[in-house]
Motif scaffolding. Structure first.
Motif, PDB file in Angstrom:
ATOM      1  N   GLY A 167      37.554  39.956  32.605  1.00 37.40           N
ATOM      2  CA  GLY A 167      38.442  38.951  33.151  1.00 37.40           C
ATOM      3  C   GLY A 167      39.889  39.231  32.823  1.00 37.40           C
ATOM      4  N   GLY A 168      40.756  39.058  33.803  1.00 31.11           N
ATOM      5  CA  GLY A 168      42.182  39.262  33.612  1.00 31.11           C
ATOM      6  C   GLY A 168      42.613  40.714  33.591  1.00 31.11           C
ATOM      7  N   SER A 169      41.726  41.642  33.867  1.00 26.81           N
ATOM      8  CA  SER A 169      42.094  43.064  33.862  1.00 26.81           C
ATOM      9  C   SER A 169      43.067  43.375  34.990  1.00 26.81           C
ATOM     10  CB  SER A 169      40.846  43.939  34.029  1.00 26.81           C
ATOM     11  OG  SER A 169      39.942  43.750  32.967  1.00 26.81           O
ATOM     12  N   ILE A 170      44.018  44.244  34.708  1.00 30.37           N
ATOM     13  CA  ILE A 170      44.957  44.726  35.713  1.00 30.37           C
ATOM     14  C   ILE A 170      44.661  46.210  35.919  1.00 30.37           C
ATOM     15  CG2 ILE A 170      47.357  45.020  36.373  1.00 30.37           C
ATOM     16  CD1 ILE A 170      46.459  42.111  36.131  1.00 30.37           C
ATOM     17  N   VAL A 171      44.052  46.526  37.051  1.00 33.36           N
ATOM     18  CA  VAL A 171      43.577  47.886  37.319  1.00 33.36           C
ATOM     19  C   VAL A 171      44.598  48.597  38.201  1.00 33.36           C
ATOM     20  CG1 VAL A 171      41.740  49.262  38.355  1.00 33.36           C
ATOM     21  CG2 VAL A 171      41.186  47.136  37.143  1.00 33.36           C
ATOM     22  N   THR A 172      45.189  49.666  37.686  1.00 31.24           N
ATOM     23  CA  THR A 172      46.192  50.423  38.439  1.00 31.24           C
ATOM     24  C   THR A 172      45.762  51.856  38.700  1.00 31.24           C
ATOM     25  OG1 THR A 172      47.355  51.036  36.400  1.00 31.24           O
ATOM     26  CG2 THR A 172      48.072  49.022  37.505  1.00 31.24           C
ATOM     27  N   LYS A 173      44.620  52.263  38.131  1.00 30.58           N
ATOM     28  CA  LYS A 173      44.102  53.614  38.335  1.00 30.58           C
ATOM     29  C   LYS A 173      42.628  53.519  38.720  1.00 30.58           C
ATOM     30  CE  LYS A 173      47.217  55.760  34.946  1.00 30.58           C
ATOM     31  NZ  LYS A 173      47.290  56.606  33.718  1.00 30.58           N
ATOM     32  N   ASP A 174      42.068  54.630  39.157  1.00 33.47           N
ATOM     33  CA  ASP A 174      40.661  54.646  39.539  1.00 33.47           C
ATOM     34  C   ASP A 174      39.771  54.466  38.318  1.00 33.47           C
ATOM     35  OD1 ASP A 174      41.558  55.114  42.081  1.00 33.47           O
ATOM     36  OD2 ASP A 174      41.022  57.234  42.118  1.00 33.47           O
ATOM     37  N   ILE A 175      38.579  53.934  38.557  1.00 33.05           N
ATOM     38  CA  ILE A 175      37.618  53.671  37.480  1.00 33.05           C
ATOM     39  C   ILE A 175      36.359  54.467  37.739  1.00 33.05           C
ATOM     40  CG2 ILE A 175      36.191  51.895  36.378  1.00 33.05           C
ATOM     41  CD1 ILE A 175      38.361  49.872  37.051  1.00 33.05           C
ATOM     42  N   ALA A 176      35.883  55.153  36.711  1.00 26.92           N
ATOM     43  CA  ALA A 176      34.659  55.937  36.844  1.00 26.92           C
ATOM     44  C   ALA A 176      33.452  55.031  37.023  1.00 26.92           C
ATOM     45  CB  ALA A 176      34.470  56.825  35.608  1.00 26.92           C
ATOM     46  N   ALA A 177      32.390  55.580  37.555  1.00 23.37           N
ATOM     47  CA  ALA A 177      31.136  54.847  37.649  1.00 23.37           C
ATOM     48  C   ALA A 177      30.574  54.573  36.257  1.00 23.37           C
ATOM     49  CB  ALA A 177      30.125  55.647  38.475  1.00 23.37           C
ATOM     50  N   PHE A 178      29.865  53.459  36.113  1.00 24.88           N
ATOM     51  CA  PHE A 178      29.050  53.115  34.943  1.00 24.88           C
ATOM     52  C   PHE A 178      29.829  52.651  33.712  1.00 24.88           C
ATOM     53  CE2 PHE A 178      26.710  56.666  37.104  1.00 24.88           C
ATOM     54  CZ  PHE A 178      25.719  55.891  37.679  1.00 24.88           C
ATOM     55  N   VAL A 179      31.147  52.462  33.793  1.00 19.81           N
ATOM     56  CA  VAL A 179      31.914  52.142  32.601  1.00 19.81           C
ATOM     57  C   VAL A 179      32.373  50.685  32.620  1.00 19.81           C
ATOM     58  CG1 VAL A 179      32.708  54.529  32.423  1.00 19.81           C
ATOM     59  CG2 VAL A 179      34.167  52.823  33.538  1.00 19.81           C
ATOM     60  N   MET A 180      32.832  50.229  31.448  1.00 22.82           N
ATOM     61  CA  MET A 180      33.461  48.909  31.323  1.00 22.82           C
ATOM     62  C   MET A 180      34.937  49.101  31.032  1.00 22.82           C
ATOM     63  SD  MET A 180      30.767  46.612  29.112  1.00 22.82           S
ATOM     64  CE  MET A 180      31.051  47.592  27.627  1.00 22.82           C
ATOM     65  N   VAL A 181      35.783  48.295  31.687  1.00 22.09           N
ATOM     66  CA  VAL A 181      37.215  48.323  31.414  1.00 22.09           C
ATOM     67  C   VAL A 181      37.708  46.906  31.223  1.00 22.09           C
ATOM     68  CG1 VAL A 181      37.455  50.386  32.855  1.00 22.09           C
ATOM     69  CG2 VAL A 181      38.031  48.154  33.801  1.00 22.09           C
ATOM     70  N   THR A 182      38.816  46.777  30.507  1.00 18.64           N
ATOM     71  CA  THR A 182      39.459  45.476  30.356  1.00 18.64           C
ATOM     72  C   THR A 182      40.883  45.695  29.881  1.00 18.64           C
ATOM     73  OG1 THR A 182      39.216  43.240  29.423  1.00 18.64           O
ATOM     74  CG2 THR A 182      38.809  45.083  27.942  1.00 18.64           C
ATOM     75  N   GLY A 183      41.715  44.676  30.042  1.00 18.46           N
ATOM     76  CA  GLY A 183      43.068  44.731  29.512  1.00 18.46           C
ATOM     77  C   GLY A 183      44.130  44.873  30.581  1.00 18.46           C
ATOM     78  N   ASN A 184      45.396  44.807  30.146  1.00 19.03           N
ATOM     79  CA  ASN A 184      46.566  44.972  30.996  1.00 19.03           C
ATOM     80  C   ASN A 184      47.542  45.933  30.332  1.00 19.03           C
ATOM     81  OD1 ASN A 184      48.738  44.778  32.694  1.00 19.03           O
ATOM     82  ND2 ASN A 184      49.257  42.662  32.182  1.00 19.03           N
ATOM     83  N   PRO A 185      47.572  47.192  30.809  1.00 22.58           N
ATOM     84  CA  PRO A 185      46.749  47.752  31.881  1.00 22.58           C
ATOM     85  C   PRO A 185      45.313  47.982  31.409  1.00 22.58           C
ATOM     86  CG  PRO A 185      48.068  49.478  30.898  1.00 22.58           C
ATOM     87  CD  PRO A 185      48.526  48.189  30.263  1.00 22.58           C
ATOM     88  N   ALA A 186      44.384  48.059  32.360  1.00 25.09           N
ATOM     89  CA  ALA A 186      42.975  48.223  32.017  1.00 25.09           C
ATOM     90  C   ALA A 186      42.728  49.555  31.322  1.00 25.09           C
ATOM     91  CB  ALA A 186      42.129  48.131  33.279  1.00 25.09           C
ATOM     92  N   ARG A 187      41.837  49.504  30.322  1.00 23.64           N
ATOM     93  CA  ARG A 187      41.408  50.715  29.625  1.00 23.64           C
ATOM     94  C   ARG A 187      39.897  50.654  29.437  1.00 23.64           C
ATOM     95  NH1 ARG A 187      45.807  53.396  28.417  1.00 23.64           N
ATOM     96  NH2 ARG A 187      47.767  52.325  27.926  1.00 23.64           N
ATOM     97  N   THR A 188      39.274  51.826  29.315  1.00 20.03           N
ATOM     98  CA  THR A 188      37.824  51.862  29.155  1.00 20.03           C
ATOM     99  C   THR A 188      37.425  51.386  27.755  1.00 20.03           C
ATOM    100  OG1 THR A 188      37.920  54.187  28.470  1.00 20.03           O
ATOM    101  CG2 THR A 188      37.505  53.725  30.796  1.00 20.03           C
ATOM    102  N   HIS A 189      36.286  50.690  27.719  1.00 18.84           N
ATOM    103  CA  HIS A 189      35.776  50.174  26.450  1.00 18.84           C
ATOM    104  C   HIS A 189      34.283  50.423  26.319  1.00 18.84           C
ATOM    105  CE1 HIS A 189      39.366  48.066  24.902  1.00 18.84           C
ATOM    106  NE2 HIS A 189      39.675  47.965  26.185  1.00 18.84           N
ATOM    107  N   GLY A 190      33.817  51.539  26.855  1.00 20.79           N
ATOM    108  CA  GLY A 190      32.421  51.890  26.686  1.00 20.79           C
ATOM    109  C   GLY A 190      31.651  51.943  27.984  1.00 20.79           C
ATOM    110  N   LEU A 191      30.403  52.297  27.847  1.00 22.45           N
ATOM    111  CA  LEU A 191      29.500  52.366  28.984  1.00 22.45           C
ATOM    112  C   LEU A 191      28.960  50.964  29.290  1.00 22.45           C
ATOM    113  CD1 LEU A 191      28.168  54.726  30.706  1.00 22.45           C
ATOM    114  CD2 LEU A 191      26.176  54.391  29.234  1.00 22.45           C
ATOM    115  N   ASN A 192      28.729  50.674  30.556  1.00 20.87           N
ATOM    116  CA  ASN A 192      28.158  49.387  30.953  1.00 20.87           C
ATOM    117  C   ASN A 192      26.645  49.422  30.753  1.00 20.87           C
ATOM    118  OD1 ASN A 192      27.822  46.814  32.020  1.00 20.87           O
ATOM    119  ND2 ASN A 192      27.978  47.511  34.144  1.00 20.87           N
ATOM    120  N   ALA A 193      26.239  49.650  29.517  1.00 21.40           N
ATOM    121  CA  ALA A 193      24.824  49.895  29.220  1.00 21.40           C
ATOM    122  C   ALA A 193      23.953  48.685  29.513  1.00 21.40           C
ATOM    123  CB  ALA A 193      24.674  50.316  27.760  1.00 21.40           C
TER     124      ALA A 193
END
Length: 255
Positions: A167-193
């Motif tokens: 929630g509230g993520s600001i996505v300005t770049k492409d996101i890989a499959a299967f991952v979790m992102v969050t933040g402003n700007p969005a950053r990866t925080h692990g696999l969406n296991a």
């Protein structure tokens, strides 16, 4: 099935069992498939096609002209698949001739209150956009993508399948499959296991993706080095999907 206060253009084509609630407006060049339920105060403009068993709640707007200054009334389209839910106040705009001329939504999507899908977006199957999640123009969401409430995706971004944006993520770049992102700007925080487990991915595949995730996002190696190594291996279909999402990144990769 159609409330007497609803306004249906003679050029609209509705299946015999479509329900339309009070004060809704269905414009010309709109086609609505069997089993659809259109609530009250809904506006659907064309050219727009809705497949079967879609439900549209009150005050939603589908197929309106896009918010793009280059748009000058060209007959672009919105195409929606089957079994989608559009909650209160959702807005989905048609495409532009500068792109595909079409906004496309797959099957089994869930678009919560006040979510926005802009022009020329391509939305896969089983996508969830929580309340007030917003897509800029030309965005692609893969299958099973989840966007948390108030998340915003910049125009032209690609979001890989089975990924999740907090929630509230600001996505300005492409996101890989299967991952979790969050933040402003969005950053990866692990696999969406957890999401992968719920969708029936085998533990071996998830472990394989974890190892690949560490190599791409947590090692000191460059992405080019990791991809070169992957290209020399015989990859499972799941791993190939992950690698393909990395190679497809055009706006830079969210890391």
């Amino acid at each position: 099935m159609i409330h007497p206060t609803a306004i249906i253009d003679p050029g609209a084509r509705l299946a015999d069992d479509v329900e339309v609630g009070p004060f809704s407006v269905i414009g010309a060049d709109v086609e609505i498939g069997s089993g659809c339920v259109i609530g009250s105060h809904v506006v659907i403009k064309g050219p727009t096609t809705l497949g079967c068993n879609n439900r549209v709640f009150q005050f939603a707007s589908l197929g309106e002209e896009c918010q793009d200054k280059k748009y000058h009334g060209e007959p672009t389209r919105l195409v929606v698949g089957d079994n989608n839910v559009f909650r209160e106040g959702v807005t989905v705009h048609r495409g532009t001739i500068q792109d595909r001329g079409e906004t496309t939504i797959g099957d089994h999507g869930w678009f919560m209150a006040y979510a926005h899908v802009a022009h020329d977006c391509v939305i896969g199957d089983h996508v969830i956009m929580a309340n007030q999640a917003t897509l800029g123009g030309h965005v692609t969401l893969g299958d099973h993508v989840i966007l948390g409430g108030l998340a915003a995706v910049h125009q032209f971004c690609h979001v890989g399948a089975h990924s999740m944006c907090g929630g509230g993520s600001i996505v300005t770049k492409d996101i890989a499959a299967f991952v979790m992102v969050t933040g402003n700007p969005a950053r990866t925080h692990g696999l969406n296991a957890e999401g992968l487990k719920r969708r029936g991915f085998e533990s071996e595949s998830i472990s394989e993706l974890r190892r690949a995730y560490r190599e791409v996002f947590r090692s000191r190696r460059t992405l080019a080095e990791v991809l070169e190594e992957f290209d020399q291996q015989s990859l499972s279909p799941t791993m190939q999907q992950f690698v393909d999402s990395l190679k497809a990144a055009k706006r830079g990769l969210t890391r």
